[in-house]
Enzyme design. Structure first.
Site, PDB file in Angstrom:
ATOM      1  CG  ASP A 300      -2.202   0.868   0.926  1.00  0.00           C
ATOM      2  OD1 ASP A 300      -2.166   1.683  -0.011  1.00  0.00           O
ATOM      3  OD2 ASP A 300      -3.187   0.763   1.682  1.00  0.00           O
TER       4      ASP A 300
HETATM    5  C1  BGC Z   1      -5.219   3.041   0.347  1.00  0.00           C
HETATM    6  C2  BGC Z   1      -5.455   1.937  -0.655  1.00  0.00           C
HETATM    7  C3  BGC Z   1      -5.414   2.487  -2.063  1.00  0.00           C
HETATM    8  C4  BGC Z   1      -4.115   3.229  -2.277  1.00  0.00           C
HETATM    9  C5  BGC Z   1      -3.967   3.772  -3.670  1.00  0.00           C
HETATM   10  C6  BGC Z   1      -4.028   3.904  -0.005  1.00  0.00           C
HETATM   11  O1  BGC Z   1      -3.959   5.023   0.806  1.00  0.00           O
HETATM   12  O2  BGC Z   1      -5.041   2.469   1.620  1.00  0.00           O
HETATM   13  O3  BGC Z   1      -6.668   1.292  -0.379  1.00  0.00           O
HETATM   14  O4  BGC Z   1      -5.556   1.456  -2.982  1.00  0.00           O
HETATM   15  O5  BGC Z   1      -4.033   4.287  -1.349  1.00  0.00           O
HETATM   16  O6  BGC Z   1      -4.814   4.817  -3.897  1.00  0.00           O
END
Ligand code: BGC
Length: 748
Positions: A300
């Site tokens: 993530d």
């Molecule tokens: C979130 C994810 C997301 C990623 C990309 C992160 O802050 O936890 O769920 O896919 O950002 O946008």
């Protein structure tokens, strides 16, 4: 004859698929052999659009900075790009963005296409005029996996129409901590609903085959335990005993792997002091070896950096990189710079990460790209574009929003309202679009209403459209936070002319950490508004637009009707109006327990000792005493159960048990109804839950109609995780419960 033909055809298809899978695998392996370390590490690097967009995060129009694009694609050879900058872009702009990126790839030696990923969480978030559907919490309320599949196919089509082939969805985190700001992205507190919906949507994303312009690669997230934050704040420590992890958090991922998900994203948090991004046990032993997941593991946001910067388990940034890659990460969502690339090259050269691990990671990334057909044609596909914003998607969005609507209270059958009623529509959600759509709606936070489609309706507009402007008035203005919307005195005066007050309250949109809250209680000013409404003496209907159960305990007794609308997407307002005025008979069921207060957070699948409150020497079974229980949801008709029958009074080994029940619509309206089967293990080596949901079927019954509903269960539906962390079914007595009917059987 037919059977034989069918078998030989399926054999041929199976062989074809195997050969194809092997081919992708072999092609990827062959390509890895040709790659330099720099090319390999580039593939493992994912940057955000702001890195290549003109003006970075401030970019408004999707224009790219040619030098920055060249730096990313040619110099750093990045394998993937993600995200939008300030807000959603038109479909044609996405085509231009992706075309420019893939054109730049032609200037590299190996010409490996870039895979673009976006968060299409409840519809395609980042393309203007895409179709937004209910968030997962509302989808769970529909108890309709076929509907979940149908809306997911639209999301896949609209992503692909935008030239994007990788979706960071579905969220498979279980919603057992109602404070958590990502609760609306979950399928609620139950494992079975999470498993069933999760598997259904993964199939919807991928079953057409990833080369098909109606499919995208799914991404199960966030593995594992992300939602179990102890204090409910996003990305804060989790303490999770393995027995609980295996019972409640892992099954959705196990099922999703079986359903064929191609990729997985890792939980940003730490479990028992170990950040999941550095946890070889969870990433390699459990995910790869036990669950058999072969696909791509992506981090993530910034989570490798954070092993050093926030979690403090890596003394240097390079150690953080080595730790994560050795634990099993294949791709790093870096995403704001190229530090990962430089550090991983250093780490490999210093023998801190073996080349075999790099090759393994790169092979998985390349297999995904082959599967997606990117090597054949990396550009946005004309055939896919035709699938954007089809008129029928609007009808589907309405159907999904309607099925999500959950009627919590209907005292004296105040609802449905007559269309001649004079209605005062009040409260902060009455003229808000963002409070009906929530997070991941044209922006990350979903709050900027200028990006929503022009024909998005507020609840006020939808009610006016339904019953005519003459009968509808309001004390509100546009925008959730506008102080006017909280003016209780104004509401009291206006109510004099009304027959009924529809008070729209709850939460405005939020995503991730900005949605952290110190309180589950509704903000004071909303409570005061509700109390003022009740004091007018006019009947009050509460419409709750919210992503998690905000306490309404003090205002519930004075409300005659309560409708839970969740954040149900584009057609929320229309669905609310349809239910309030009887054009739709509600059938949603709560996918979570609606708690009364912070001191009474007990979930439906409670243990016996949570059920019993010892008062002196009396055992009182009031431990589960929510405002509205899990599974609650009223209809404008009534359903009666009778004649529960089991195919036998015992079950042994792998045999199956049929459970039948008669369901009758005893009211005067047609309606849909979810029939839910629970089981209870009476005695077991691990304290059994009071009940566990094991199956549901949504049926449609005309007024007066009855139907026999049949469920088939087997030992897997009775299993639990024992003290040795094995999933087992122990011999003994069980109860099966459907509505108010019960039957007993023995497992031998
Ligand atoms: C979130 C994810 C997301 C990623 C990309 C992160 O802050 O936890 O769920 O896919 O950002 O946008």
């Amino acid at each position: 004859m037919f059977m034989k033909k069918y078998l030989s055809l399926s054999f041929a298809i199976a062989c074809y698929c195997m050969v194809n899978a092997q081919t992708d695998q072999q092609k990827a392996e062959a390509l890895v052999k040709k790659m330099t370390l720099e090319e390999k590490v580039g593939q493992m690097t994912q940057v955000t659009l702001a890195v290549i967009a003109k003006g970075g995060w401030a970019n408004q129009d999707g224009s790219l900075d040619p030098a920055a694009l060249k730096k990313a694609v040619v110099d750093y050879k990045v394998g993937s790009i993600l995200n939008a900058t300030a807000h959603a872009l038109p479909v044609d702009t996405w085509h231009t963005v992706i075309t420019q990126i893939q054109d730049e790839v032609k200037n590299t030696k190996l010409k490996i296409p870039v895979v673009y990923g976006l968060d299409g969480i409840h519809g395609q978030t980042y393309t203007l005029n895409s179709t937004l559907f209910p968030h997962n919490i509302g989808v769970a309320a529909t108890r309709n996996p076929e509907l979940a599949k149908a809306i997911t196919k639209v999301t896949a089509s609209e992503l692909r129409a935008s030239g994007v082939r990788w979706n960071f969805a579905p969220v498979l985190d279980i919603g057992r901590q109602p404070l958590w700001s990502r609760f609306p992205e979950t399928y609620g507190e139950d494992v079975y609903i999470g498993k069933t919906m999760g598997a259904a949507v993964i199939k919807a994303y991928e079953e057409d085959g990833l080369k098909n312009p109606t499919a995208v690669a799914s991404c199960m997230k966030h593995y594992l335990g992300y939602s179990a934050s102890r204090n409910g704040k996003d990305r804060t420590p989790i303490y999770l005993p393995e027995i609980e992890m295996r019972e409640y958090y892992l099954p959705q991922f196990r099922e999703a792997v079986k359903a064929g998900s191609s990729t997985i994203m890792i939980n940003s948090g730490e479990i028992n002091g170990i950040p999941v991004h550095a946890d070889k046990y969870l990433l390699t032993d459990v995910l790869r070896k036990e669950l058999g997941f072969e696909g791509l593991i992506v981090t993530d946001w910034e989570d490798i950096k954070r092993l050093h910067e926030r979690h403090n388990v890596a003394a240097t940034p390079r150690q953080a990189v080595a730790m994560a890659i050795n634990a099993g990460i294949d791709m790093s969502m870096v995403p704001g710079d190229y530090s990962f690339y430089d550090l991983l090259i250093e780490a490999v050269k210093n023998k801190e990460v073996p080349m075999s691990r790099i090759d393994d990671a790169v092979k998985r990334i390349l297999v995904l790209k082959y599967k997606l057909g990117l090597f054949d044609n990396p550009y946005p596909e004309a055939a896919a574009k035709n699938n954007f914003a089809k008129p029928e998607y609007q009808a589907l969005a309405l159907e999904a929003a309607r099925e999500a609507m959950t009627l919590l209270k209907n005292q004296d059958n105040i609802l449905p309202l007559s269309k001649k009623t004079k209605v005062l529509v009040a409260g902060p959600s009455a003229q808000s679009i963002s409070a009906l759509n929530g997070c991941w709606s044209y922006t990350w936070q979903g709050r900027e209403e200028q990006w929503y489609p022009a024909d998005s309706k507020t609840i006020l507009q939808a009610i006016r459209d339904k019953v005519g402007a003459a009968n509808v008035f309001t004390t509100t203005v546009r925008g959730f936070d506008n102080a006017v919307n909280y003016d209780a005195a104004k509401l009291t005066t206006a109510a004099a002319n009304a027959d009924v007050i529809v008070l729209c309250i709850g939460e405005d949109a939020y995503a991730e950490s900005p949605g952290n809250t110190r309180e589950l209680a509704l903000p004071k000013e909303q409570e005061e508004l509700a109390k003022a409404a009740a004091l007018t003496g006019k009947p009050v209907i509460l419409v709750l637009t919210e992503g998690r159960p905000r306490f309404i305990t003090s205002i519930e007794p004075s409300a005659k009707g309560i409708l839970m609308a969740y954040w149900s997407g584009k057609k929320t307002a229309e669905a609310v109006a349809d239910v309030l005025f009887g054009d739709y008979n509600p059938d949603g069921k709560l996918p979570f327990t609606y708690h009364k207060s912070m001191g009474e957070i007990v979930l439906y699948d409670r243990k016996p000792t949570e059920e019993v409150r010892e008062v002196f020497n009396d055992n009182i079974n009031t431990g589960y005493d929510p405002l509205f229980p899990f599974g609650h949801g009223l209809s404008y008709t009534t359903f009666e159960y009778s004649d529960i029958q089991l195919s036998g009074n015992s079950l042994s080994g792998d045999a199956k048990l049929s459970v039948t029940i008669n369901v009758k619509n005893t009211g005067v309206r047609d309606g849909k109804h979810s029939v839910e089967l629970y089981t209870r293990d009476l005695y077991a080596s691990i304290t059994p839950s009071m009940k566990r949901l094991r199956a549901f079927q949504k049926i449609s019954l005309k007024a007066g109609e009855s139907r026999t509903v049949t469920f088939t269960i087997d030992k897997n539906d009775l299993a639990f995780v024992n003290a040795q962390l094995k999933t087992v079914t122990e011999p003994g007595d069980f109860e099966v419960m459907i509505g108010n009917k019960k039957a007993k059987f023995e497992y031998k």
